[in-house]
Design an enzyme around this catalytic site. Structure first.
Site, mmCIF file in Angstrom:
data_model
loop_
_atom_site.group_PDB
_atom_site.id
_atom_site.type_symbol
_atom_site.label_atom_id
_atom_site.label_comp_id
_atom_site.label_asym_id
_atom_site.label_seq_id
_atom_site.Cartn_x
_atom_site.Cartn_y
_atom_site.Cartn_z
ATOM 1 N N LYS A 76 0.840 -1.205 0.000
ATOM 2 C CA LYS A 76 0.000 0.000 0.000
ATOM 3 C C LYS A 76 0.877 1.259 0.000
ATOM 4 O O LYS A 76 1.423 1.649 1.031
ATOM 5 C CB LYS A 76 -0.936 0.055 1.205
ATOM 6 N N GLU A 79 10.470 15.708 14.630
ATOM 7 C CA GLU A 79 10.840 15.445 13.240
ATOM 8 C C GLU A 79 10.145 16.465 12.333
ATOM 9 O O GLU A 79 8.937 16.387 12.115
ATOM 10 C CB GLU A 79 10.424 14.019 12.875
ATOM 11 N N CYS A 114 13.948 9.914 6.513
ATOM 12 C CA CYS A 114 13.852 9.482 7.916
ATOM 13 C C CYS A 114 15.181 9.688 8.636
ATOM 14 O O CYS A 114 15.206 10.015 9.813
ATOM 15 C CB CYS A 114 13.436 8.027 7.969
ATOM 16 N N GLU A 155 9.639 0.587 10.595
ATOM 17 C CA GLU A 155 10.722 1.534 10.279
ATOM 18 C C GLU A 155 10.133 2.921 10.449
ATOM 19 O O GLU A 155 9.307 3.343 9.640
ATOM 20 C CB GLU A 155 11.195 1.339 8.834
HETATM 21 P P1 NAD Z 1 2.652 8.239 7.928
HETATM 22 O O1 NAD Z 1 2.889 7.389 9.117
HETATM 23 O O2 NAD Z 1 1.627 9.318 8.024
HETATM 24 O O3 NAD Z 1 2.212 7.348 6.671
HETATM 25 C C1 NAD Z 1 2.987 6.264 6.213
HETATM 26 C C2 NAD Z 1 2.089 5.270 5.497
HETATM 27 O O4 NAD Z 1 1.170 4.743 6.439
HETATM 28 C C3 NAD Z 1 1.243 5.862 4.368
HETATM 29 O O5 NAD Z 1 1.142 4.897 3.327
HETATM 30 C C4 NAD Z 1 -0.107 6.071 5.033
HETATM 31 O O6 NAD Z 1 -1.179 6.041 4.110
HETATM 32 C C5 NAD Z 1 -0.154 4.882 5.964
HETATM 33 N N1 NAD Z 1 -1.020 5.055 7.142
HETATM 34 C C6 NAD Z 1 -1.304 6.197 7.833
HETATM 35 N N2 NAD Z 1 -2.136 5.927 8.856
HETATM 36 C C7 NAD Z 1 -2.377 4.590 8.830
HETATM 37 C C8 NAD Z 1 -3.159 3.701 9.640
HETATM 38 N N3 NAD Z 1 -3.876 4.128 10.682
HETATM 39 N N4 NAD Z 1 -3.166 2.391 9.330
HETATM 40 C C9 NAD Z 1 -2.446 1.916 8.292
HETATM 41 N N5 NAD Z 1 -1.705 2.709 7.478
HETATM 42 C C10 NAD Z 1 -1.664 4.031 7.751
HETATM 43 O O7 NAD Z 1 4.055 8.816 7.517
HETATM 44 P P2 NAD Z 1 4.403 9.852 6.353
HETATM 45 O O8 NAD Z 1 4.235 11.215 6.882
HETATM 46 O O9 NAD Z 1 3.718 9.463 5.098
HETATM 47 O O10 NAD Z 1 5.959 9.511 6.122
HETATM 48 C C11 NAD Z 1 6.944 10.157 6.774
HETATM 49 C C12 NAD Z 1 7.423 9.342 7.963
HETATM 50 O O11 NAD Z 1 8.002 8.122 7.526
HETATM 51 C C13 NAD Z 1 8.502 10.058 8.723
HETATM 52 O O12 NAD Z 1 8.266 9.924 10.102
HETATM 53 C C14 NAD Z 1 9.755 9.309 8.321
HETATM 54 O O13 NAD Z 1 10.814 9.403 9.239
HETATM 55 C C15 NAD Z 1 9.256 7.926 8.168
HETATM 56 N N6 NAD Z 1 10.164 7.118 7.342
HETATM 57 C C16 NAD Z 1 10.930 6.150 7.943
HETATM 58 C C17 NAD Z 1 11.834 5.397 7.190
HETATM 59 C C18 NAD Z 1 12.699 4.339 7.833
HETATM 60 O O14 NAD Z 1 13.235 3.511 7.107
HETATM 61 N N7 NAD Z 1 12.841 4.326 9.144
HETATM 62 C C19 NAD Z 1 11.947 5.629 5.816
HETATM 63 C C20 NAD Z 1 11.164 6.612 5.230
HETATM 64 C C21 NAD Z 1 10.271 7.351 6.017
#
Ligand code: NAD
Length: 487
Positions: free
Chosen positions: A178, A381, A287, A253
């Site tokens: 997804k 962040e 991230c 992650e």
């Molecule tokens: P987010 O948590 O809002 O969303 C990430 C994904 O989760 C999206 O596909 C979103 O649609 C989905 N999602 C959101 N709520 C959900 C729920 N209740 N149930 C299931 N899925 C859900 O994060 P974002 O703002 O899109 O991405 C940025 C974040 O990702 C930052 O915190 C960044 O540090 C992190 N990130 C971490 C890594 C790593 O490898 N550690 C890599 C890239 C990004």
């Protein structure tokens, strides 16, 4: 360059493009211009059911019977397909995310290498055997966990998809991926390419959609065996809760607020420009972006001034221009969020950037804030091109400040003293530590978090095990009958 964004991007289920059951097709906007980009289908609950059913059927059918050697061939074929389609994928990604195409090309290279790495790593999958006490023989079997739900964010849509897909497919799992609703295009193309190179239908399914509805439904789905999530720490916590009934395997992650320690004895000609790169590439939407630059006090004023100069010299502009070093942010809404952090940073001093530019694109300038570690902008962040520069007294103080944050994803140390580099690496609580180099992620090197940055690892051999079950088989080999009750 010309890429076919006038087509409609469907869902990808059971080896073919699929219409969303509820008819949810959305217009995507190009963040750097504010212009329409493409139309893309969004999955709802019925579509998730279909995708999970297709993934289950694949595991129980042809994909489940596909031996490791053939899986390896398919992973290498998918790597070849990415190479063959790299111009299209690079343009799609740059336009969908607003990211500089120079960065996207490096990400594509890593996507290719990642499929190659796991294609080869399949050869390492195997159990162990051991005789026990003369009358028992133990051996173990490695079996795929089953259907893996994989949820990825918008910052590296293609690369994050490949980080997740490659080890899962190498292990023999089927996948329901997804992507974020804002950035589905390259993940859909990846699903199409997987089928074109010969992955059986249902091995790879792609269902873009909203997180709290479609994503949550996928995580709770009883047909899913494992959830691999990349995203924010807040959502990660929610994923753990959702994946608890019925219980599923989970890896997370999550976010970061990574320190970048600069000692006065460092080679400053590398340390300072590299420090600028390690926060400003991908416009800070990484991230592991080194968003907290910790500087030894005698060097602090000079480092702040140099960072301000370097930030002002970064080429910000059209993501498709090969000279561009930083494109736009992913959306206007995200830009508002980033700017909010800078506006509230009144405890510190904004020495570069920090102002909203004119124009329709979601651009934000490289921004440098001189501050201390106890401020909101140093602890939270921001996920944008904003570096906080924080002074420290000595090595002990540097380690204390580096660890004084809830995250633990990555740290970089710049020093002319190799022993100090290793000492600090051992004491910093983060999944990766770089010494005198700013890079982060390579296929074959485990990547993941300590503390609130999550658990599980990506990119390494360890990752394969997170998609495999270990089954112990114990065989009676004694000469006499086994009769524990003495009956
Ligand atoms: P987010 O948590 O809002 O969303 C990430 C994904 O989760 C999206 O596909 C979103 O649609 C989905 N999602 C959101 N709520 C959900 C729920 N209740 N149930 C299931 N899925 C859900 O994060 P974002 O703002 O899109 O991405 C940025 C974040 O990702 C930052 O915190 C960044 O540090 C992190 N990130 C971490 C890594 C790593 O490898 N550690 C890599 C890239 C990004």
């Amino acid at each position: 360059m010309a890429v076919a964004t006038d087509r409609e991007f469907g869902l990808f289920i059971g080896g073919e493009s699929a219409e969303p059951a509820a008819g949810d097709v959305r217009g995507l906007t190009e963040p750097a211009t504010g212009e329409p980009l493409a139309r893309a289908a969004m999955a709802g609950e019925v579509d998730v059911d279909r995708a999970v059913d297709a993934a289950r059927a694949a595991i129980e059918g042809e994909w489940g019977r596909t031996p490791g050697t053939e899986r390896a061939r398919l992973l290498h074929a998918l790597a070849d397909a990415i190479v063959a389609n790299r111009a299209e994928l690079a343009e799609l990604e740059a336009r969908n995310v607003g990211k500089a195409i120079s960065s996207v090309k490096a990400e594509l290279h890593q996507a290719v290498e990642n499929f190659r790495y796991y294609g080869s790593a399949i050869a390492t999958i195997g159990g162990r055997a051991n005789p026990i006490g003369g009358s028992l023989l133990f051996y173990s079997l490695k079996e795929p966990v089953g259907v893996a739900a994989q949820i990825v964010p918008w910052n590296y849509p293609l690369m994050m998809a490949t980080w997740k897909l490659a080890p899962a497919l190498a292990a023999g799992c089927s996948v329901v991926l997804k992507p974020d609703a804002q950035t589905p295009l390259t993940a859909i193309r990846l699903g199409e390419m997987a089928t074109e190179v010969g992955f059986p239908p249902g091995a790879v399914n792609v269902v873009p959609g909203d997180g709290p509805t479609t994503g949550a439904y996928l995580v709770k789905h009883p047909g899913v065996d494992k959830v691999a999530f990349t995203g924010s720490t807040k959502t990660g916590g929610e994923i753990m809760r959702l994946a608890s009934d019925p219980v599923k395997r989970v890896t997370l992650e999550l976010g970061g607020k990574s320190p970048n320690l600069v000692f006065a004895d460092a080679d400053l000609d590398s340390a300072l420009p590299s420090s600028a790169w390690s926060i400003f590439y991908a416009a800070g939407q990484s991230c592991e972006a080194r968003s907290r630059m910790l500087v030894e006090k005698p060097l602090y004023d000079e480092a702040v001034a140099t960072m301000a100069e370097l930030a002002a010299g970064i080429k910000v502009g059209d993501p498709l221009d090969p000279e561009t070093q930083m494109g736009s942010l992913v959306s206007q809404a995200h830009r508002e969020r980033v700017h909010g952090f800078v506006e509230r940073a009144t405890d510190g001093e904004v020495v570069a950037g920090g102002a909203l530019p004119d124009g329709a694109g979601a651009f934000y300038p490289p921004t440098v804030v001189a501050t201390t570690n106890d401020t909101e902008i140093a602890q939270e962040e921001v996920f944008g091109p904003v570096v906080t520069v924080i002074p420290f007294d000595d090595e002990k103080d540097a380690i204390r400040i580096a660890n004084d944050v809830r995250y633990g994803l990555m740290a970089t140390v710049w020093t002319g003293d190799p022993a100090r580099g290793h000492r600090i690496a051992a004491r910093i609580k983060s999944g990766t530590v770089g010494i005198n180099m700013p890079y982060t992620a390579f296929p074959g090197i485990p990547f993941g978090g300590y503390k609130q940055s999550g658990f599980g690892r990506e990119l390494g051999l360890e990752t394969l095990d997170l998609y495999l079950e270990t089954k112990s088989v114990i065989v009676g080999t004694g000469a006499r009958p086994i009769n524990p009750f003495g009956l």
